[in-house]
Scaffold this motif. Structure first.
Motif, PDB file in Angstrom:
ATOM      1  N   LYS A  53       6.644  10.217 -24.045  1.00 35.63           N
ATOM      2  CA  LYS A  53       5.987   9.068 -24.666  1.00 35.63           C
ATOM      3  C   LYS A  53       5.886   7.899 -23.699  1.00 35.63           C
ATOM      4  N   LEU A  54       4.831   7.118 -23.865  1.00 33.29           N
ATOM      5  CA  LEU A  54       4.630   5.928 -23.054  1.00 33.29           C
ATOM      6  C   LEU A  54       5.584   4.822 -23.483  1.00 33.29           C
ATOM      7  N   GLN A  55       6.261   4.220 -22.505  1.00 36.42           N
ATOM      8  CA  GLN A  55       7.183   3.124 -22.766  1.00 36.42           C
ATOM      9  C   GLN A  55       6.830   1.959 -21.850  1.00 36.42           C
ATOM     10  N   THR A  56       7.319   0.775 -22.193  1.00 37.10           N
ATOM     11  CA  THR A  56       7.091  -0.395 -21.348  1.00 37.10           C
ATOM     12  C   THR A  56       8.394  -1.134 -21.086  1.00 37.10           C
ATOM     13  N   SER A  57       8.490  -1.698 -19.897  1.00 39.79           N
ATOM     14  CA  SER A  57       9.581  -2.601 -19.552  1.00 39.79           C
ATOM     15  C   SER A  57       9.116  -4.033 -19.801  1.00 39.79           C
ATOM     16  N   GLU A  58      10.056  -4.950 -19.796  1.00 42.74           N
ATOM     17  CA  GLU A  58       9.709  -6.354 -20.007  1.00 42.74           C
ATOM     18  C   GLU A  58       8.857  -6.856 -18.851  1.00 42.74           C
ATOM     19  N   CYS A  59       7.747  -7.502 -19.155  1.00 44.37           N
ATOM     20  CA  CYS A  59       6.862  -8.013 -18.110  1.00 44.37           C
ATOM     21  C   CYS A  59       5.921  -9.050 -18.698  1.00 44.37           C
ATOM     22  N   GLU A  60       5.737 -10.145 -17.980  1.00 46.77           N
ATOM     23  CA  GLU A  60       4.879 -11.223 -18.468  1.00 46.77           C
ATOM     24  C   GLU A  60       3.401 -10.844 -18.449  1.00 46.77           C
ATOM     25  N   GLY A  61       3.054  -9.797 -17.711  1.00 44.75           N
ATOM     26  CA  GLY A  61       1.659  -9.387 -17.631  1.00 44.75           C
ATOM     27  C   GLY A  61       1.202  -8.497 -18.765  1.00 44.75           C
ATOM     28  N   LEU A  62       2.121  -8.053 -19.605  1.00 37.23           N
ATOM     29  CA  LEU A  62       1.750  -7.215 -20.746  1.00 37.23           C
ATOM     30  C   LEU A  62       0.898  -8.018 -21.729  1.00 37.23           C
ATOM     31  N   GLY A  63      -0.091  -7.337 -22.318  1.00 36.90           N
ATOM     32  CA  GLY A  63      -0.966  -7.982 -23.281  1.00 36.90           C
ATOM     33  C   GLY A  63      -2.237  -8.530 -22.679  1.00 36.90           C
ATOM     34  N   GLU A  64      -2.287  -8.564 -21.340  1.00 36.43           N
ATOM     35  CA  GLU A  64      -3.489  -9.037 -20.664  1.00 36.43           C
ATOM     36  C   GLU A  64      -4.552  -7.928 -20.653  1.00 36.43           C
ATOM     37  N   ASN A  65      -5.796  -8.312 -20.514  1.00 35.78           N
ATOM     38  CA  ASN A  65      -6.888  -7.339 -20.518  1.00 35.78           C
ATOM     39  C   ASN A  65      -6.824  -6.436 -19.288  1.00 35.78           C
ATOM     40  N   GLU A  86       0.820  -1.215   0.000  1.00 34.12           N
ATOM     41  CA  GLU A  86       0.000   0.000   0.000  1.00 34.12           C
ATOM     42  C   GLU A  86       0.855   1.267   0.000  1.00 34.12           C
ATOM     43  N   LEU A  87       2.128   1.143   0.359  1.00 38.29           N
ATOM     44  CA  LEU A  87       3.020   2.303   0.434  1.00 38.29           C
ATOM     45  C   LEU A  87       4.075   2.296  -0.665  1.00 38.29           C
ATOM     46  N   ARG A  88       4.024   1.325  -1.549  1.00 39.94           N
ATOM     47  CA  ARG A  88       5.084   1.158  -2.540  1.00 39.94           C
ATOM     48  C   ARG A  88       5.245   2.413  -3.409  1.00 39.94           C
ATOM     49  N   PRO A  89       6.452   2.673  -3.910  1.00 34.04           N
ATOM     50  CA  PRO A  89       6.707   3.844  -4.753  1.00 34.04           C
ATOM     51  C   PRO A  89       5.925   3.787  -6.061  1.00 34.04           C
ATOM     52  N   LEU A  90       5.814   4.942  -6.715  1.00 33.08           N
ATOM     53  CA  LEU A  90       5.074   5.005  -7.969  1.00 33.08           C
ATOM     54  C   LEU A  90       5.728   4.177  -9.070  1.00 33.08           C
ATOM     55  N   LEU A  91       7.038   4.008  -9.026  1.00 38.17           N
ATOM     56  CA  LEU A  91       7.681   3.162 -10.039  1.00 38.17           C
ATOM     57  C   LEU A  91       7.104   1.751  -9.975  1.00 38.17           C
ATOM     58  N   CYS A  92       6.879   1.262  -8.758  1.00 37.79           N
ATOM     59  CA  CYS A  92       6.301  -0.076  -8.592  1.00 37.79           C
ATOM     60  C   CYS A  92       4.826  -0.083  -8.974  1.00 37.79           C
ATOM     61  N   SER A  93       4.103   0.968  -8.567  1.00 41.08           N
ATOM     62  CA  SER A  93       2.660   1.031  -8.829  1.00 41.08           C
ATOM     63  C   SER A  93       2.348   1.121 -10.313  1.00 41.08           C
ATOM     64  N   THR A  94       3.262   1.698 -11.091  1.00 38.26           N
ATOM     65  CA  THR A  94       3.011   1.908 -12.525  1.00 38.26           C
ATOM     66  C   THR A  94       3.754   0.906 -13.414  1.00 38.26           C
ATOM     67  N   TYR A  95       4.588   0.054 -12.814  1.00 39.29           N
ATOM     68  CA  TYR A  95       5.318  -0.932 -13.603  1.00 39.29           C
ATOM     69  C   TYR A  95       4.336  -1.853 -14.332  1.00 39.29           C
ATOM     70  N   PRO A  96       4.609  -2.209 -15.602  1.00 36.42           N
ATOM     71  CA  PRO A  96       5.835  -2.026 -16.373  1.00 36.42           C
ATOM     72  C   PRO A  96       5.826  -0.789 -17.284  1.00 36.42           C
ATOM     73  N   PHE A  97       4.949   0.173 -16.991  1.00 40.78           N
ATOM     74  CA  PHE A  97       4.872   1.372 -17.821  1.00 40.78           C
ATOM     75  C   PHE A  97       5.741   2.487 -17.246  1.00 40.78           C
ATOM     76  N   TYR A  98       6.249   3.335 -18.124  1.00 40.58           N
ATOM     77  CA  TYR A  98       6.942   4.550 -17.699  1.00 40.58           C
ATOM     78  C   TYR A  98       6.901   5.563 -18.841  1.00 40.58           C
ATOM     79  N   MET A  99       7.176   6.820 -18.499  1.00 41.90           N
ATOM     80  CA  MET A  99       7.177   7.890 -19.491  1.00 41.90           C
ATOM     81  C   MET A  99       8.606   8.328 -19.773  1.00 41.90           C
ATOM     82  N   GLU A 100       8.922   8.505 -21.036  1.00 41.17           N
ATOM     83  CA  GLU A 100      10.246   8.984 -21.436  1.00 41.17           C
ATOM     84  C   GLU A 100      10.096   9.851 -22.674  1.00 41.17           C
ATOM     85  N   ASP A 101      10.651  11.056 -22.610  1.00 41.76           N
ATOM     86  CA  ASP A 101      10.532  12.001 -23.724  1.00 41.76           C
ATOM     87  C   ASP A 101       9.076  12.185 -24.142  1.00 41.76           C
TER      88      ASP A 101
END
Length: 236
Positions: free
Chosen positions: A154-166, A137-152
């Motif tokens: 634009k929306l970017q994604t890190s490697e994650c097995e949960g990507l592509g799920e509904n 419940e107190l985890r940082p926003l990097l954890c709460s928003t993983y595997p997404f992040y913003m760079e320049d």
């Protein structure tokens, strides 16, 4: 870093903040929904075995965890360092990048969540079948928003097995808002870090002095961050 170059970096970040404030959260949520995501609780993003699991955390987030738990700063965060297999390799890499000063102190910018000796996140249980975060419940926003992040901008994604799920519209909108808040917070934190940064001197014996400290069982870090400069001694 000279004053002129520092001001150039700060001005660029301020312009990026202005642009980031114009990001349409609904459009961002639409992109997230199109990509799809659902956490499958695999724990791979928390464990070093599966890759770089460093979690950058800003002072505001560390204070929030402190204020809502019994944890001290050093229990929550440690200096953001180069990912190396051994302390000796870290000294070599830091020296090569000019980040060890004339006294053998390793300089770094910012903090990351504290890790165990095996470099798993400190807040994930040792039992590999249990991947529930101890400060969920107190985890940082990097954890709460993983595997997404913003760079320049634009929306970017890190490697994650949960990507592509509904993902539901509600969850994609919530994630969109958190991503924008995280993006703005990180940019603002970086600006304050640059403003506080005063530089340091190195010499040809910098790595040798750091290695001497290491042989005695510790390394000294100087952390440049948005709240100023902090010296940390880390037992190895």
């Amino acid at each position: 870093m000279n004053v002129k170059f520092k001001e150039i970096l700060i001005n660029e970040l301020e312009e990026e903040i202005k642009a980031a404030k114009l990001i349409d959260p609904q459009e961002l949520a639409k992109q997230i929904k199109e990509i799809g995501f659902k956490c499958i609780m695999c724990g791979k993003c928390c464990r070093r075995e599966f890759g770089d699991n460093r979690v950058v955390v800003i002072p505001d987030e560390i204070h929030r965890i402190q204020n809502n738990s019994d944890l001290e700063w050093n229990d929550i965060a440690e200096p953001l360092n180069i990912e190396a297999d051994t302390p000796e390799e870290e000294c070599y890499l830091q020296a090569g990048s000019g980040m060890i000063d004339e006294y053998g102190n390793i300089h770094t910018f910012g903090w990351m969540l504290h890790r165990k000796e095996n470099r798993d996140c400190s807040f994930i249980p040792d039992e590999v079948k249990n991947n529930r975060c101890n400060i969920y419940e107190l985890r940082p926003l990097l954890c709460s928003t993983y595997p997404f992040y913003m760079e320049d901008l634009k929306l970017q994604t890190s490697e994650c097995e949960g990507l592509g799920e509904n993902i539901s519209e509600h969850d994609s909108k919530k994630l969109s808002e958190m991503l924008i808040n995280r993006y703005l917070g990180e940019l603002q934190d970086t600006i304050l870090t640059y403003r506080n940064y005063e530089g340091f001197e190195t010499d040809e014996k910098s790595r040798e002095k750091a290695m001497s400290n290491l042989k005695q069982g510790y390394l000294n870090y100087v952390v440049h961050n948005s709240e100023g400069t902090c010296k940390i001694t880390k037992n190895i």
